[in-house]
Write a protein that holds these residues in place. Structure first.
Motif, PDB file in Angstrom:
ATOM      1  N   LYS A   3       4.676   7.085   9.432  1.00  0.00           N
ATOM      2  CA  LYS A   3       5.435   8.064  10.213  1.00  0.00           C
ATOM      3  C   LYS A   3       6.912   8.012   9.829  1.00  0.00           C
ATOM      4  CE  LYS A   3       6.559   9.414  14.965  1.00  0.00           C
ATOM      5  NZ  LYS A   3       6.347   9.117  16.406  1.00  0.00           N
ATOM      6  N   HIS A   4       7.435   6.808   9.673  1.00  0.00           N
ATOM      7  CA  HIS A   4       8.827   6.631   9.271  1.00  0.00           C
ATOM      8  C   HIS A   4       9.103   7.285   7.916  1.00  0.00           C
ATOM      9  CE1 HIS A   4      12.718   4.692   8.792  1.00  0.00           C
ATOM     10  NE2 HIS A   4      12.308   4.111   7.679  1.00  0.00           N
ATOM     11  N   LEU A   5       8.103   7.254   7.040  1.00  0.00           N
ATOM     12  CA  LEU A   5       8.251   7.838   5.705  1.00  0.00           C
ATOM     13  C   LEU A   5       8.030   9.353   5.694  1.00  0.00           C
ATOM     14  CD1 LEU A   5       6.350   5.119   3.632  1.00  0.00           C
ATOM     15  CD2 LEU A   5       8.835   5.480   3.716  1.00  0.00           C
ATOM     16  N   GLY A   6       7.560   9.899   6.810  1.00  0.00           N
ATOM     17  CA  GLY A   6       7.353  11.336   6.905  1.00  0.00           C
ATOM     18  C   GLY A   6       6.003  11.817   6.420  1.00  0.00           C
ATOM     19  N   ALA A   7       5.030  10.909   6.317  1.00  0.00           N
ATOM     20  CA  ALA A   7       3.694  11.288   5.862  1.00  0.00           C
ATOM     21  C   ALA A   7       2.890  11.900   7.001  1.00  0.00           C
ATOM     22  CB  ALA A   7       2.962  10.070   5.317  1.00  0.00           C
ATOM     23  N   GLN A   8       1.866  12.683   6.635  1.00  0.00           N
ATOM     24  CA  GLN A   8       0.860  13.130   7.597  1.00  0.00           C
ATOM     25  C   GLN A   8      -0.253  12.101   7.558  1.00  0.00           C
ATOM     26  OE1 GLN A   8      -0.891  17.028   7.025  1.00  0.00           O
ATOM     27  NE2 GLN A   8      -2.609  16.546   8.376  1.00  0.00           N
ATOM     28  N   ALA A   9      -0.281  11.240   8.552  1.00  0.00           N
ATOM     29  CA  ALA A   9      -1.200  10.106   8.558  1.00  0.00           C
ATOM     30  C   ALA A   9      -2.415  10.401   9.431  1.00  0.00           C
ATOM     31  CB  ALA A   9      -0.502   8.850   9.051  1.00  0.00           C
ATOM     32  N   ASP A  18      -3.986  12.996  -0.289  1.00  0.00           N
ATOM     33  CA  ASP A  18      -3.410  12.493  -1.526  1.00  0.00           C
ATOM     34  C   ASP A  18      -3.885  11.072  -1.825  1.00  0.00           C
ATOM     35  OD1 ASP A  18      -1.337  14.677  -2.169  1.00  0.00           O
ATOM     36  OD2 ASP A  18      -0.923  14.190  -0.067  1.00  0.00           O
ATOM     37  N   VAL A  19      -4.121  10.293  -0.774  1.00  0.00           N
ATOM     38  CA  VAL A  19      -4.539   8.906  -0.940  1.00  0.00           C
ATOM     39  C   VAL A  19      -5.407   8.497   0.240  1.00  0.00           C
ATOM     40  CG1 VAL A  19      -2.431   8.033   0.177  1.00  0.00           C
ATOM     41  CG2 VAL A  19      -3.724   6.525  -1.353  1.00  0.00           C
ATOM     42  N   VAL A  20      -6.407   7.672  -0.038  1.00  0.00           N
ATOM     43  CA  VAL A  20      -7.230   7.058   1.005  1.00  0.00           C
ATOM     44  C   VAL A  20      -7.101   5.545   0.865  1.00  0.00           C
ATOM     45  CG1 VAL A  20      -9.545   6.678   1.910  1.00  0.00           C
ATOM     46  CG2 VAL A  20      -8.879   8.951   1.104  1.00  0.00           C
ATOM     47  N   TYR A  21      -6.721   4.885   1.960  1.00  0.00           N
ATOM     48  CA  TYR A  21      -6.647   3.425   2.011  1.00  0.00           C
ATOM     49  C   TYR A  21      -7.875   2.907   2.756  1.00  0.00           C
ATOM     50  CZ  TYR A  21      -1.688   4.145   0.860  1.00  0.00           C
ATOM     51  OH  TYR A  21      -0.503   4.518   0.261  1.00  0.00           O
ATOM     52  N   ASP A  22      -8.699   2.116   2.072  1.00  0.00           N
ATOM     53  CA  ASP A  22     -10.012   1.750   2.615  1.00  0.00           C
ATOM     54  C   ASP A  22     -10.230   0.245   2.535  1.00  0.00           C
ATOM     55  OD1 ASP A  22     -12.699   1.439   3.239  1.00  0.00           O
ATOM     56  OD2 ASP A  22     -13.320   3.230   2.171  1.00  0.00           O
ATOM     57  N   SER A  23     -10.260  -0.404   3.686  1.00  0.00           N
ATOM     58  CA  SER A  23     -10.597  -1.825   3.748  1.00  0.00           C
ATOM     59  C   SER A  23     -11.987  -2.046   4.332  1.00  0.00           C
ATOM     60  CB  SER A  23      -9.565  -2.575   4.599  1.00  0.00           C
ATOM     61  OG  SER A  23      -9.628  -2.139   5.953  1.00  0.00           O
ATOM     62  N   LEU A  82       0.831  -1.211   0.000  1.00  0.00           N
ATOM     63  CA  LEU A  82       0.000   0.000   0.000  1.00  0.00           C
ATOM     64  C   LEU A  82       0.864   1.260   0.000  1.00  0.00           C
ATOM     65  CD1 LEU A  82      -2.761  -1.010   2.573  1.00  0.00           C
ATOM     66  CD2 LEU A  82      -3.027  -0.842   0.082  1.00  0.00           C
ATOM     67  N   LEU A  83       1.868   1.264   0.882  1.00  0.00           N
ATOM     68  CA  LEU A  83       2.688   2.463   1.054  1.00  0.00           C
ATOM     69  C   LEU A  83       3.833   2.582   0.058  1.00  0.00           C
ATOM     70  CD1 LEU A  83       3.052   2.449   4.950  1.00  0.00           C
ATOM     71  CD2 LEU A  83       1.748   4.104   3.616  1.00  0.00           C
ATOM     72  N   ARG A  84       4.337   1.449  -0.393  1.00  0.00           N
ATOM     73  CA  ARG A  84       5.557   1.469  -1.189  1.00  0.00           C
ATOM     74  C   ARG A  84       5.317   1.239  -2.672  1.00  0.00           C
ATOM     75  NH1 ARG A  84       9.491   3.811   0.545  1.00  0.00           N
ATOM     76  NH2 ARG A  84      11.158   2.284   0.324  1.00  0.00           N
ATOM     77  N   ARG A  85       4.180   0.627  -3.024  1.00  0.00           N
ATOM     78  CA  ARG A  85       3.966   0.268  -4.414  1.00  0.00           C
ATOM     79  C   ARG A  85       2.685   0.876  -4.992  1.00  0.00           C
ATOM     80  NH1 ARG A  85       6.389  -4.362  -6.197  1.00  0.00           N
ATOM     81  NH2 ARG A  85       5.614  -3.664  -8.222  1.00  0.00           N
ATOM     82  N   THR A  86       1.530   0.641  -4.369  1.00  0.00           N
ATOM     83  CA  THR A  86       0.268   1.119  -4.954  1.00  0.00           C
ATOM     84  C   THR A  86       0.249   2.639  -5.045  1.00  0.00           C
ATOM     85  OG1 THR A  86      -0.893  -0.791  -4.030  1.00  0.00           O
ATOM     86  CG2 THR A  86      -2.242   1.055  -4.759  1.00  0.00           C
ATOM     87  N   PHE A  87       0.555   3.301  -3.947  1.00  0.00           N
ATOM     88  CA  PHE A  87       0.743   4.748  -3.926  1.00  0.00           C
ATOM     89  C   PHE A  87       2.025   4.986  -3.143  1.00  0.00           C
ATOM     90  CE2 PHE A  87       0.520   9.054  -2.402  1.00  0.00           C
ATOM     91  CZ  PHE A  87      -0.103   9.758  -3.430  1.00  0.00           C
ATOM     92  N   PRO A  88       3.145   5.172  -3.837  1.00  0.00           N
ATOM     93  CA  PRO A  88       4.424   5.330  -3.125  1.00  0.00           C
ATOM     94  C   PRO A  88       4.430   6.612  -2.290  1.00  0.00           C
ATOM     95  CG  PRO A  88       4.769   4.760  -5.447  1.00  0.00           C
ATOM     96  CD  PRO A  88       3.327   5.130  -5.306  1.00  0.00           C
ATOM     97  N   VAL A  89       4.276   6.441  -0.992  1.00  0.00           N
ATOM     98  CA  VAL A  89       4.154   7.577  -0.084  1.00  0.00           C
ATOM     99  C   VAL A  89       5.514   8.202   0.168  1.00  0.00           C
ATOM    100  CG1 VAL A  89       3.585   8.223   2.300  1.00  0.00           C
ATOM    101  CG2 VAL A  89       2.053   6.726   1.000  1.00  0.00           C
ATOM    102  N   LYS A  90       5.541   9.524   0.142  1.00  0.00           N
ATOM    103  CA  LYS A  90       6.773  10.265   0.422  1.00  0.00           C
ATOM    104  C   LYS A  90       6.508  11.286   1.524  1.00  0.00           C
ATOM    105  CE  LYS A  90       5.928  13.624  -3.297  1.00  0.00           C
ATOM    106  NZ  LYS A  90       4.536  13.173  -3.518  1.00  0.00           N
ATOM    107  N   ALA A  91       7.559  11.861   2.031  1.00  0.00           N
ATOM    108  CA  ALA A  91       7.440  12.841   3.106  1.00  0.00           C
ATOM    109  C   ALA A  91       6.501  13.964   2.691  1.00  0.00           C
ATOM    110  CB  ALA A  91       8.812  13.411   3.462  1.00  0.00           C
ATOM    111  N   GLY A  92       5.596  14.304   3.590  1.00  0.00           N
ATOM    112  CA  GLY A  92       4.663  15.391   3.347  1.00  0.00           C
ATOM    113  C   GLY A  92       3.333  14.977   2.766  1.00  0.00           C
TER     114      GLY A  92
END
Length: 323
Positions: free
Chosen positions: A160-166, A209-214, A129-139
């Protein structure tokens, strides 16, 4: 003789039967795993109820960890006694099982069997989810529903490690508190607050920027309203029911947004992808970036109670079944 949970007909938790099974010796390219822990996931419920098709009788379960008890002809990379883990489409609810050797990864020192069983499916889901579908970056601003669930707690720490606003959603004060302890900048209690309005306020109207919905049916339209123009809606489950059919024109009306329905097994279909996902995941655990928290343990023989508790939202974080 070993035992396993078998499903002879789909239905409620009562269809999970604890039975004797005969496990054959490993064939070419296979390993026999004596299991020490099995992960519980909502996808197990989908197979049990028949939402996801499987031909009865079958053994459910998508992730587990244990020790290699025997290896088949041609297996070079694994040997008896190796600690291993896996994620797959079924068969995990068992004391022992066969696996193709190329679908199994070694567990490094610093990661317990319970942790590995609890994070293989959930952790690699967070990875894709974070690294491939929508590659999340800082901010980047992200919204994740069910933030106090097994995937959610891992994803919050990783984001948090990637610097996103989660931003997360969760139901009830305790689950909100738990999610906040696992990396989320903000967590919305969907039982008391409208998450669409809350997201707009938290982002000063900029949205995500992205919504992850299960969650699926209950959150679908609201999730679209939380996206900025050209944002991405990622549907990867349906704990509240399937997303209803919709006109593709809706995506234009909501701001030319993108939508996708990914699955983990597409992303780890090749051995090198599986190894990359597991290596990154385990590395973050060893480094203390991700701290897997097993909050519930049940005997594997009592899998029915575990399913009932999961469906009724009485669990949080990861749950393991002990064979």
């Amino acid at each position: 003789m070993a035992k396993a949970i078998r499903i002879h007909e789909t239905g409620g938790p009562d269809v999970l039967k604890w039975e004797d099974v005969q496990t054959p010796a490993p064939g070419p390219g296979e390993v026999l795993i004596a299991q020490n822990a099995v992960g519980l996931n909502f996808i197990d419920v989908y197979f049990r109820t028949g939402l996801y098709p499987a031909q009865p009788p079958f053994t459910p379960g998508g992730e587990g960890a244990g020790v290699v008890a025997a290896v088949g002809e041609g297996v070079q990379e694994l040997k008896e006694g190796d600690r291993v883990a896996y994620a797959t489409n079924g068969g995990a609810y068992a004391q022992e099982r066969l696996m193709p050797a190329d679908r199994v990864v070694k567990i490094p020192d610093g990661v317990s069997d319970e942790q590995a069983a609890a994070i293989m499916l959930k952790g690699m889901t967070a990875w894709y989810l974070l690294r491939r579908t929508f590659p999340v970056k800082a901010g980047d601003r992200i919204l994740y529903h069910a933030a106090a669930g097994g995937v959610g707690l891992i994803l919050g720490q990783w984001a948090k490690h990637l610097g996103a606003q989660a931003i997360g959603t969760a139901g009830g004060e305790e689950k909100v508190k738990l999610a906040l302890q696992h990396g989320y900048n903000s967590v919305i209690d969907y039982k008391t607050d409208d998450f669409v309005s809350a997201v707009a306020k938290l982002t000063d109207g900029e949205k995500c920027d992205v919504v992850y919905d299960s969650v699926g049916k209950d959150t679908f339209e609201g999730s679209l309203d939380c996206l900025r123009p050209l944002g991405m809606f990622v549907s990867f489950g349906q704990s509240s029911g399937q997303v209803p059919p919709f006109s593709i024109n809706l995506l234009a009306q909501k701001g030319s947004i993108f939508t996708t329905r990914p699955t983990l097994f597409t992303y780890i279909a090749k051995r090198k992808e599986l190894e990359a996902a597991a290596e990154e995941l385990f590395g973050l655990v060893v480094d203390g970036v991700i701290t897997p928290k097993v909050n519930q343990r049940y005997p594997l023989s009592n899998a029915g109670q575990a399913h009932e508790d999961l469906e009724n939202r009485r669990t949080s974080g990861a749950t393991v079944l002990i064979p």
